[in-house]
Design a protein around this motif. Structure first.
Motif, PDB file in Angstrom:
ATOM      1  N   LEU A   1       0.944   5.499  -0.129  1.00 22.96           N
ATOM      2  CA  LEU A   1       0.293   6.812  -0.071  1.00 22.96           C
ATOM      3  C   LEU A   1       1.154   7.799  -0.842  1.00 22.96           C
ATOM      4  CD1 LEU A   1      -1.713   8.944   1.019  1.00 22.96           C
ATOM      5  CD2 LEU A   1      -0.200   9.155   3.022  1.00 22.96           C
TER       6      LEU A   1
ATOM      7  N   GLY B   1      -4.498  12.488   8.428  1.00 21.80           N
ATOM      8  CA  GLY B   1      -5.224  11.300   8.851  1.00 21.80           C
ATOM      9  C   GLY B   1      -4.328  10.368   9.630  1.00 21.80           C
TER      10      GLY B   1
ATOM     11  N   THR C   1      -4.550   6.890   9.163  1.00 26.92           N
ATOM     12  CA  THR C   1      -4.323   5.662   8.406  1.00 26.92           C
ATOM     13  C   THR C   1      -2.866   5.579   7.976  1.00 26.92           C
ATOM     14  OG1 THR C   1      -6.573   5.778   7.548  1.00 26.92           O
ATOM     15  CG2 THR C   1      -5.053   4.300   6.424  1.00 26.92           C
TER      16      THR C   1
ATOM     17  N   ASP D   1      -7.083   5.186  -4.927  1.00 27.95           N
ATOM     18  CA  ASP D   1      -8.061   5.725  -3.998  1.00 27.95           C
ATOM     19  C   ASP D   1      -7.641   7.119  -3.550  1.00 27.95           C
ATOM     20  OD1 ASP D   1      -9.640   3.339  -3.938  1.00 27.95           O
ATOM     21  OD2 ASP D   1      -8.127   2.437  -2.624  1.00 27.95           O
TER      22      ASP D   1
ATOM     23  N   ARG E   1      -8.562  18.206  -3.197  1.00 27.39           N
ATOM     24  CA  ARG E   1      -9.127  16.851  -3.211  1.00 27.39           C
ATOM     25  C   ARG E   1      -9.603  16.448  -4.608  1.00 27.39           C
ATOM     26  NH1 ARG E   1     -10.366  13.421   0.948  1.00 27.39           N
ATOM     27  NH2 ARG E   1     -11.841  11.741   0.444  1.00 27.39           N
TER      28      ARG E   1
ATOM     29  N   THR F   1      -2.908   5.255  -3.056  1.00 21.17           N
ATOM     30  CA  THR F   1      -3.867   6.211  -2.518  1.00 21.17           C
ATOM     31  C   THR F   1      -3.248   7.606  -2.606  1.00 21.17           C
ATOM     32  OG1 THR F   1      -4.772   4.574  -0.989  1.00 21.17           O
ATOM     33  CG2 THR F   1      -5.228   6.891  -0.510  1.00 21.17           C
TER      34      THR F   1
ATOM     35  N   THR G   1      -7.558   9.782  -0.013  1.00 20.41           N
ATOM     36  CA  THR G   1      -7.684   9.914   1.431  1.00 20.41           C
ATOM     37  C   THR G   1      -7.405  11.353   1.830  1.00 20.41           C
ATOM     38  OG1 THR G   1      -7.048   8.922   3.554  1.00 20.41           O
ATOM     39  CG2 THR G   1      -5.268   9.419   2.004  1.00 20.41           C
ATOM     40  N   ASP G   2      -7.661  11.656   3.096  1.00 25.00           N
ATOM     41  CA  ASP G   2      -7.422  13.008   3.594  1.00 25.00           C
ATOM     42  C   ASP G   2      -5.925  13.272   3.725  1.00 25.00           C
ATOM     43  OD1 ASP G   2     -10.144  13.499   3.778  1.00 25.00           O
ATOM     44  OD2 ASP G   2     -10.253  12.786   5.859  1.00 25.00           O
TER      45      ASP G   2
ATOM     46  N   ALA H   1      -3.322  11.789  -1.659  1.00 22.90           N
ATOM     47  CA  ALA H   1      -3.776  12.844  -0.745  1.00 22.90           C
ATOM     48  C   ALA H   1      -3.213  14.164  -1.260  1.00 22.90           C
ATOM     49  CB  ALA H   1      -3.288  12.578   0.677  1.00 22.90           C
TER      50      ALA H   1
ATOM     51  N   ASP I   1       0.848  -1.191   0.000  1.00 24.48           N
ATOM     52  CA  ASP I   1       0.000   0.000   0.000  1.00 24.48           C
ATOM     53  C   ASP I   1       0.885   1.242   0.000  1.00 24.48           C
ATOM     54  OD1 ASP I   1      -2.650  -1.196   0.242  1.00 24.48           O
ATOM     55  OD2 ASP I   1      -1.949  -1.873   2.207  1.00 24.48           O
TER      56      ASP I   1
ATOM     57  N   ARG J   1       2.922   8.321   8.923  1.00 24.74           N
ATOM     58  CA  ARG J   1       1.960   7.478   8.208  1.00 24.74           C
ATOM     59  C   ARG J   1       2.649   6.347   7.446  1.00 24.74           C
ATOM     60  NH1 ARG J   1      -2.472  11.418   5.425  1.00 24.74           N
ATOM     61  NH2 ARG J   1      -3.749   9.538   5.621  1.00 24.74           N
TER      62      ARG J   1
END
Length: 264
Positions: free
Chosen positions: A4, A49, A51, A43, A30, A24, A45-46, A26, A2, A75
């Motif tokens: 980010l 966050g 996550t 995806d 947005r 993902t 995400t904020d 960020a 995964d 993160r």
């Protein structure tokens, strides 16, 4: 794996498309994150966050990369990387905020739309996760150029800051000429000026703010403008020696390598 990606611009989108991972995005915008995610099948995400992800990649403008690393390092579970384009500050920030993680700085030496190409790589703390990411980029046709942060940033003073300053200066002062008056050198500079001015102004501004080089171009132009004929000939010979000596040495090195060291 995964991943980010913080920053949903063209470089973040390129990175997300070039790796084999669940991605993902960020971003402060947005909508931009959503567009990038749709482009690569990821995806959103904020930006703030809790996550966590196996990898966090900072794909933000170079002026903001150290702050972004500080804000997003928590993160990352296994690795942190960046594609900002400046390496010494990024590597230092990674070491400070993610000392136990794998840490790699990347600089694609091309615009995303011109991929694949050469990617400068600094493996500050490599491991299986970053090795997998780099292997995926290689499989997409990119060539990895292993370097150090110092070597890279010093090279960018010439490769980016000085080069861009010279081309932009030409673009600002060149006037339109009648058809048929073009010379090969003018044609090449005109092509470069058109290519450069079709880009993103902020990117070039960040480069000039980050790396030295423009002042040297300005000093050289002033010296040329003030030179008399004999001084200008001397400057020309100095420039020719710089470039032709370098080229001749490189050609000789390539010849020796191709012939196993025997050039006779």
């Amino acid at each position: 794996m995964d991943v980010l990606i913080v920053g949903a611009g063209s470089m973040g989108t390129w990175f997300g498309d070039g790796i084999d991972a669940r991605v993902t995005f960020a971003d402060l915008d947005r909508d931009a994150a959503a567009t990038a995610a749709e482009t690569v099948g990821g995806d959103v995400t904020d930006l703030e966050g809790e996550t966590t992800f196996d990898v966090v990649c900072l794909a933000v403008p170079m002026a903001y990369v150290t702050d972004a690393i500080a804000a997003q390092a928590d993160r990352a579970e296994r690795a942190i990387v960046d594609v900002s384009g400046v390496m010494e500050p990024a590597i230092t920030a990674m070491e400070r905020h993610a000392p136990e993680l794998e840490r790699v700085s990347l600089h694609p030496l091309f615009a995303p739309e011109r991929a694949p190409g050469s990617i400068a790589v600094v493996r500050a703390r490599s491991g299986p996760v970053t090795d997998e990411l780099l292997a995926a980029l290689e499989q997409r046709g990119n060539e990895l150029l292993e370097t150090t942060a110092v070597e890279h940033d010093e090279a960018m003073e010439t490769v980016q800051a000085a080069t861009h300053a010279a081309v932009l200066s030409f673009a600002l002062v060149a006037e339109s000429v009648p058809d048929g008056f073009e010379t090969p050198i003018y044609e090449e500079l005109r092509r470069l000026a058109r290519q450069m001015t079709a880009g993103t102004p902020r990117v070039y501004a960040d480069i000039q703010d980050t790396f030295d080089g423009a002042d040297a171009v300005a000093d050289a132009a002033a010296e040329i403008a003030a030179a008399g004929p004999e001084e200008l000939e001397a400057l020309y010979r100095e420039a020719a020696a710089n470039w032709h000596d370098e080229r001749d040495e490189r050609d000789e090195h390539d010849e020796r390598r191709d012939t196993g060291g025997n050039t006779t």
